[in-house]
Design a protein around this motif. Structure first.
Motif, PDB file in Angstrom:
ATOM      1  N   LEU A   1      53.805  40.865  35.697  1.00  0.00           N
ATOM      2  CA  LEU A   1      53.434  39.457  35.729  1.00  0.00           C
ATOM      3  C   LEU A   1      51.881  39.550  35.564  1.00  0.00           C
ATOM      4  CD1 LEU A   1      53.715  36.359  35.671  1.00  0.00           C
ATOM      5  CD2 LEU A   1      54.017  36.507  38.313  1.00  0.00           C
ATOM      6  N   VAL A   2      51.393  38.974  34.642  1.00  0.00           N
ATOM      7  CA  VAL A   2      50.019  38.678  34.613  1.00  0.00           C
ATOM      8  C   VAL A   2      49.746  37.179  34.669  1.00  0.00           C
ATOM      9  CG1 VAL A   2      47.822  38.671  33.253  1.00  0.00           C
ATOM     10  CG2 VAL A   2      49.431  40.384  33.142  1.00  0.00           C
ATOM     11  N   THR A   3      49.013  36.807  35.921  1.00  0.00           N
ATOM     12  CA  THR A   3      49.074  35.313  36.326  1.00  0.00           C
ATOM     13  C   THR A   3      48.397  34.210  35.586  1.00  0.00           C
ATOM     14  OG1 THR A   3      47.480  35.681  37.886  1.00  0.00           O
ATOM     15  CG2 THR A   3      49.679  35.993  38.863  1.00  0.00           C
ATOM     16  N   ASN A   4      47.533  34.608  34.813  1.00  0.00           N
ATOM     17  CA  ASN A   4      46.582  33.673  34.189  1.00  0.00           C
ATOM     18  C   ASN A   4      46.392  34.120  32.635  1.00  0.00           C
ATOM     19  OD1 ASN A   4      45.067  31.630  33.190  1.00  0.00           O
ATOM     20  ND2 ASN A   4      43.532  32.227  34.240  1.00  0.00           N
ATOM     21  N   GLY A   5      47.314  33.615  31.532  1.00  0.00           N
ATOM     22  CA  GLY A   5      46.995  34.030  30.202  1.00  0.00           C
ATOM     23  C   GLY A   5      46.053  33.227  29.708  1.00  0.00           C
ATOM     24  N   ARG A   6      45.551  32.275  30.248  1.00  0.00           N
ATOM     25  CA  ARG A   6      44.421  31.586  29.364  1.00  0.00           C
ATOM     26  C   ARG A   6      43.084  32.298  29.479  1.00  0.00           C
ATOM     27  NH1 ARG A   6      45.090  26.267  28.114  1.00  0.00           N
ATOM     28  NH2 ARG A   6      47.108  25.220  28.810  1.00  0.00           N
ATOM     29  N   SER A   7      43.037  33.107  30.511  1.00  0.00           N
ATOM     30  CA  SER A   7      41.713  33.849  30.560  1.00  0.00           C
ATOM     31  C   SER A   7      41.453  35.002  29.426  1.00  0.00           C
ATOM     32  CB  SER A   7      41.203  34.191  31.850  1.00  0.00           C
ATOM     33  OG  SER A   7      42.120  35.246  32.205  1.00  0.00           O
ATOM     34  N   VAL A   8      40.242  35.233  29.196  1.00  0.00           N
ATOM     35  CA  VAL A   8      40.182  36.518  28.369  1.00  0.00           C
ATOM     36  C   VAL A   8      40.741  37.774  29.354  1.00  0.00           C
ATOM     37  CG1 VAL A   8      38.640  37.980  26.871  1.00  0.00           C
ATOM     38  CG2 VAL A   8      38.309  35.286  27.227  1.00  0.00           C
ATOM     39  N   ILE A   9      40.490  37.745  30.444  1.00  0.00           N
ATOM     40  CA  ILE A   9      40.653  38.883  31.059  1.00  0.00           C
ATOM     41  C   ILE A   9      42.062  39.004  31.218  1.00  0.00           C
ATOM     42  CG2 ILE A   9      41.057  40.199  33.484  1.00  0.00           C
ATOM     43  CD1 ILE A   9      38.148  39.271  33.994  1.00  0.00           C
ATOM     44  N   GLY A  10      43.076  37.927  31.469  1.00  0.00           N
ATOM     45  CA  GLY A  10      44.214  37.936  31.517  1.00  0.00           C
ATOM     46  C   GLY A  10      44.985  38.280  30.205  1.00  0.00           C
ATOM     47  N   GLN A  11      44.447  37.825  28.890  1.00  0.00           N
ATOM     48  CA  GLN A  11      45.001  38.274  27.641  1.00  0.00           C
ATOM     49  C   GLN A  11      44.664  39.910  27.458  1.00  0.00           C
ATOM     50  OE1 GLN A  11      42.921  35.495  25.114  1.00  0.00           O
ATOM     51  NE2 GLN A  11      44.048  33.774  26.013  1.00  0.00           N
ATOM     52  N   GLU A  12      43.472  40.461  27.897  1.00  0.00           N
ATOM     53  CA  GLU A  12      43.290  41.828  27.574  1.00  0.00           C
ATOM     54  C   GLU A  12      44.135  42.652  28.388  1.00  0.00           C
ATOM     55  OE1 GLU A  12      41.506  43.264  25.517  1.00  0.00           O
ATOM     56  OE2 GLU A  12      39.946  41.991  24.950  1.00  0.00           O
ATOM     57  N   ALA A  13      44.471  42.297  29.853  1.00  0.00           N
ATOM     58  CA  ALA A  13      45.509  42.913  30.568  1.00  0.00           C
ATOM     59  C   ALA A  13      46.818  42.811  30.094  1.00  0.00           C
ATOM     60  CB  ALA A  13      45.255  42.142  32.001  1.00  0.00           C
ATOM     61  N   VAL A  14      47.270  41.869  29.312  1.00  0.00           N
ATOM     62  CA  VAL A  14      48.347  41.742  29.002  1.00  0.00           C
ATOM     63  C   VAL A  14      48.605  42.836  27.734  1.00  0.00           C
ATOM     64  CG1 VAL A  14      50.184  40.571  27.422  1.00  0.00           C
ATOM     65  CG2 VAL A  14      49.006  39.573  29.406  1.00  0.00           C
ATOM     66  N   ALA A  15      47.599  43.030  26.762  1.00  0.00           N
ATOM     67  CA  ALA A  15      47.611  43.972  25.843  1.00  0.00           C
ATOM     68  C   ALA A  15      47.544  45.392  26.298  1.00  0.00           C
ATOM     69  CB  ALA A  15      46.371  43.575  24.935  1.00  0.00           C
ATOM     70  N   ALA A  16      46.687  45.631  27.215  1.00  0.00           N
ATOM     71  CA  ALA A  16      46.495  46.974  28.032  1.00  0.00           C
ATOM     72  C   ALA A  16      47.678  47.352  28.466  1.00  0.00           C
ATOM     73  CB  ALA A  16      45.381  47.002  28.782  1.00  0.00           C
ATOM     74  N   LEU A  17      48.287  46.580  29.349  1.00  0.00           N
ATOM     75  CA  LEU A  17      49.616  46.677  30.166  1.00  0.00           C
ATOM     76  C   LEU A  17      50.739  47.165  28.933  1.00  0.00           C
ATOM     77  CD1 LEU A  17      49.372  44.105  32.945  1.00  0.00           C
ATOM     78  CD2 LEU A  17      49.499  46.704  33.361  1.00  0.00           C
ATOM     79  N   LYS A  18      50.863  46.303  28.040  1.00  0.00           N
ATOM     80  CA  LYS A  18      51.898  46.566  26.984  1.00  0.00           C
ATOM     81  C   LYS A  18      51.676  47.966  26.242  1.00  0.00           C
ATOM     82  CE  LYS A  18      55.528  44.933  24.973  1.00  0.00           C
ATOM     83  NZ  LYS A  18      56.034  46.020  25.396  1.00  0.00           N
ATOM     84  N   ALA A  19      50.378  48.049  26.030  1.00  0.00           N
ATOM     85  CA  ALA A  19      49.930  49.468  25.196  1.00  0.00           C
ATOM     86  C   ALA A  19      50.436  50.543  26.162  1.00  0.00           C
ATOM     87  CB  ALA A  19      48.567  49.329  24.926  1.00  0.00           C
ATOM     88  N   ALA A  20      50.290  50.392  27.464  1.00  0.00           N
ATOM     89  CA  ALA A  20      50.460  51.318  28.309  1.00  0.00           C
ATOM     90  C   ALA A  20      52.263  51.580  28.658  1.00  0.00           C
ATOM     91  CB  ALA A  20      49.880  51.154  29.719  1.00  0.00           C
ATOM     92  N   GLY A  21      52.911  50.977  27.805  1.00  0.00           N
ATOM     93  CA  GLY A  21      54.420  51.022  27.891  1.00  0.00           C
ATOM     94  C   GLY A  21      55.102  50.315  29.028  1.00  0.00           C
ATOM     95  N   ALA A  22      54.361  49.064  29.415  1.00  0.00           N
ATOM     96  CA  ALA A  22      55.104  48.013  30.208  1.00  0.00           C
ATOM     97  C   ALA A  22      56.345  47.693  29.324  1.00  0.00           C
ATOM     98  CB  ALA A  22      54.443  47.025  30.857  1.00  0.00           C
ATOM     99  N   LYS A  23      57.748  47.491  30.104  1.00  0.00           N
ATOM    100  CA  LYS A  23      58.598  47.148  29.209  1.00  0.00           C
ATOM    101  C   LYS A  23      58.664  45.587  29.244  1.00  0.00           C
ATOM    102  CE  LYS A  23      62.831  47.022  31.592  1.00  0.00           C
ATOM    103  NZ  LYS A  23      63.701  47.443  32.514  1.00  0.00           N
TER     104      LYS A  23
END
Ligand SMILES: [Zn+2]
Lengths: 370, 392
Positions: free
Chosen positions: A129-151
């Protein structure tokens, strides 16, 4: 890190008070060469310790370090007797640093090793769970975690019907679920936890609330109140909503909860008067994170704090470089989870403050005043 | 021929070997077990407790009581006191110190005693308090308890010298045969090599019958001069030689030999005997592979030939190499620090002709060895003693 004798250069392990080669008392912890050879291994099938008994069979071995000492280590499954290994200290589920041996060369799916994953919080196969998707950091975190194989990556967005920049990066993507979350609102956090709380293996708290200003140039407490509401009370809301289930699921086999990540300003460690009240709100969050770490430890869930200098975002526009790219923060989240770390410093500013704080805190305080 | 620069133990003897029969678990304290052993010593020697003027104690589970606390607890007034925390090497270290004390007339009758209790949670508590190195370097690896550490040593030794589990198993199996003649052994059923090989793995290559069973118990003997023993009319065994060594071969990456290998020449030279002369041998058998190592390091065969040695010899009471005649710790049980004494006390009974059902016919010359303090990667302490019964 191993002890090394300042007088004769011999390395020592386990930690001791006098050098076994020359009896000097000058033993300092230094980065030791990490290479060694696996002398012998054993598979403990009925360990006396309850934790390991639940995880048996468990492989350990004795490693002769090239730099001298022999060490007992947890073994990666691909380690072979007689062959070279690379050693690192990892934090185990109780927060203790333990030696871990990996094969010297890369092997296929190296990070998927059962015993290695027990020491780390690799996002691969996990639900985040990334708690804040409105921020750029949040969006980058989502992309990086997805790329790292998060289910699955759940991404919290307050008032999701209101459009926001970068929305297209989150919506309609395989494995990314936008969920309603306003961390500063207790009910919102509780509602979401009731829905997905049992499915969050890693929580990445990306709450940001940055406003410039210290004490005397501000009027009243309304901005400070917002800073506290968003960052500090938001943290409490998230912890109370998601912490208990995470603590309970820390030993839940392959789908166990693993880690809680906070992104904190490095000015939590030393106040920067230009953003003085913000620094104080971050210091409060840092203190709270230590409380959370202690409370999650019995469940084997790690708390990782990621310290950054000013990030290249809207509210730090007036601050001169160097600044940290949001993508660098996101990549640090992934590498910290993979390494099972408790602390990471991202970017030159954060690293410099870490070093100067260790060397001379009073000098740093005066320096930040400029 | 004796050949040593050390002062000979002329006229120093050991008497009154005492074993308090072991119990798997005990609600009594270590002090209770030590008290029973002292009481048995006094009865066996026909002396009063007040005749004991020296005391040497070993125990893991005595808690915060010190040796001196124990004198008050047990009503002893001594002029020589020591406590020896050397695990499996404690008996030999105790004997060495006591022998020199009575030789110098610092004391006349020293009671050497070891005892431990075994509450249901004793094992865990001992483990947690064993040593700082162990807490740092072993406990976080799920390897508290010696099994995993010894497994690493055993695996390396067996691979290096091509030793099979069957070779090691011979030691465990013959000790069980000996134990069946000892009414006090906790293990009371025969053990075949097939059962040994089929046992469940504990920490490869250590399997169930490679491990000792922790229990409660106590062992003791008296050390004095021969004139004291004669005046008491006590049969006594003469002390011929001893060795003791700590942290030997620290540069060996893994333990393939113990400290005995460093001092074995001295052991036989001081006693003026050869390995072949010995009638019984009692090794420290916390794991049978450590016993095999001792056969080599104590000079019964060359390094790497331990497996061949156990194949070529009959280690039972009536065999050509009577070894661990009581059944050893593997079959009698390991009563904490008393485990260090078990071999020496049995060896004394043998050369005194007091071993009863486990008696080796005509045994006059005995050897006992000790090994202790496994400290994350190796056993640190080793020792051995040679002694002779009356008429030799
Ligand atoms: Zn040195």
């Amino acid at each position: 890190m191993l002890q090394r004798c300042e007088a004769c250069g011999a390395f020592a392990y386990p930690a001791r008070e006098a050098c076994p080669a020359c009896l000097s008392a000058g033993l300092a912890f230094v980065d030791a060469p990490r290479r060694g050879a696996l002398l012998a291994e054993t598979t403990a099938r009925v360990p006396s310790d309850v934790y390991f008994r639940e995880r048996a069979p468990w492989r350990i071995g004795l490693v002769k370090m090239d730099c001298g000492p022999t060490m007992v280590a947890h073994l990666h499954a691909d380690c072979v007797e007689g062959a070279p290994v690379l050693m690192s200290f990892q934090l185990d589920k109780s927060g203790q640093a333990v030696a871990f041996a990996r094969p010297e060369g890369e092997t296929p799916n190296m990070a998927d090793d059962r015993q290695w994953r027990e020491m780390t919080a690799d996002p691969k196969f996990r639900r985040v769970l990334v708690t804040n998707g409105r921020s750029v950091i949040g969006q980058e975190a989502v992309a990086a975690l997805k790329a790292a194989g998060a289910k699955t990556v759940f991404v919290g967005v307050a008032e999701p019907w209101r459009p926001f920049g970068g929305e297209q990066l989150l919506r309609g993507q395989q494995g990314i679920e936008v969920v309603t979350l306003d961390a500063s609102d207790e009910k919102s956090a509780t509602d979401l936890a009731a829905d997905i709380g049992g499915k969050v293996d890693i929580l990445v708290n990306t709450t940001e609330y940055v406003r410039p200003g210290g004490l005397l140039d501000r009027r009243g407490t309304s901005t400070a109140r917002d800073e506290i509401d968003q960052a500090y009370l938001g943290f409490i809301n998230l912890a109370q909503a998601f912490g208990p289930a995470m603590r309970m699921r820390g030993a839940d086999g392959t789908n166990s909860s693993a880690a809680w990540v906070n992104i904190l300003s490095v000015y939590a460690l030393a106040n920067w008067p230009a953003f003085g009240a913000y620094s104080a709100s971050q210091a409060a969050c840092l203190s709270l994170s230590h409380c959370l770490r202690a409370e999650l430890r019995p469940g084997g869930v790690k708390v990782m704090n990621l310290f950054t200098g000013p990030v290249d975002t809207e509210w730090f526009q007036t601050v001169p470089p160097p600044k940290v790219a949001p993508r660098a923060v996101a990549q640090a989240i992934v590498s910290g989870l993979r390494g099972g770390l408790e602390e990471m410093y991202v970017g030159d500013v954060a690293e410099e403050i870490r070093q100067r704080l260790a060397a001379n805190p009073k000098a740093l305080e005066r320096e930040l005043d400029k | 021929m004796r050949n040593s620069l050390r002062t000979p133990y002329d006229g120093i003897v050991m008497a009154a070997p005492v074993t308090i029969p072991y119990a798997r678990y005990s609600i009594e304290s270590a002090q209770w077990w030590i008290g029973r052993a002292l009481s048995a010593l006094v009865a066996r020697a026909g002396i009063k407790a007040s005749d004991i003027d020296g005391l040497c104690v070993s125990s893991f589970t005595m808690g915060t009581d010190s040796g001196i606390g124990l004198t008050q607890h047990l009503g002893l007034c001594v002029r020589w006191l020591d406590t020896i925390p050397l695990g499996g090497a404690s008996a030999i270290a105790a004997l060495r110190k006591a022998a020199r004390a009575v030789q110098a007339h610092d004391a006349d009758i020293v009671a050497c005693v070891a005892g431990d209790t075994n509450h249901v949670d004793s094992f865990r508590l001992t483990l947690e308090n064993f040593s700082r190195f162990n807490q740092d370097a072993v406990y976080p690896y799920g390897a508290g308890g010696a099994n995993a550490s010894f497994a690493l040593i055993a695996r390396n030794y067996m691979r290096t010298y091509g030793v099979t589990r069957e070779d090691v198993g011979r030691i465990a199996v013959t000790q069980r045969a000996n134990a069946l003649r000892n009414p006090h052994a906790l293990m009371k059923t025969p053990l075949t090599i097939e059962q040994y090989l089929a046992a469940r793995p504990i920490s490869d290559p250590i399997h169930l019958f490679d491990c000792v069973m922790p229990c409660a118990g106590a062992e003791a003997f008296l050390v004095m001069r021969d004139d004291t023993a004669a005046s008491l009319g006590l049969p006594a065994a003469r002390l011929l030689s001893t060795i003791e060594r700590h942290n030997a071969f620290a540069d060996d990456p893994m333990q393939l030999r113990g400290g005995w290998a460093m001092d074995v020449g001295e052991l036989y030279a001081m006693a003026g005997v050869k390995p072949d002369d010995l009638d019984t041998v009692q090794t420290y058998d916390d794991y049978p592979v450590i016993t095999m190592m001792q056969f080599e390091d104590l000079g019964f065969c060359n390094k790497g030939e331990g497996a061949a040695f156990v194949r070529q010899h009959d280690l039972t009471i009536d065999g050509d190499f009577p070894h661990n005649t009581s059944g050893g710790q593997l079959s009698v049980g390991q009563a904490g620090a008393a485990g260090a004494y078990l071999g020496l006390v049995e060896g004394l009974r043998q050369v005194l002709g007091e071993a009863g059902p486990t008696q080796v016919k005509g045994a006059k010359l005995g050897l006992a060895s000790g090994f202790g303090m496994i400290n994350y990667d190796r056993g640190l302490a080793s020792g051995a003693v040679i002694f002779a019964g009356p008429g030799r």
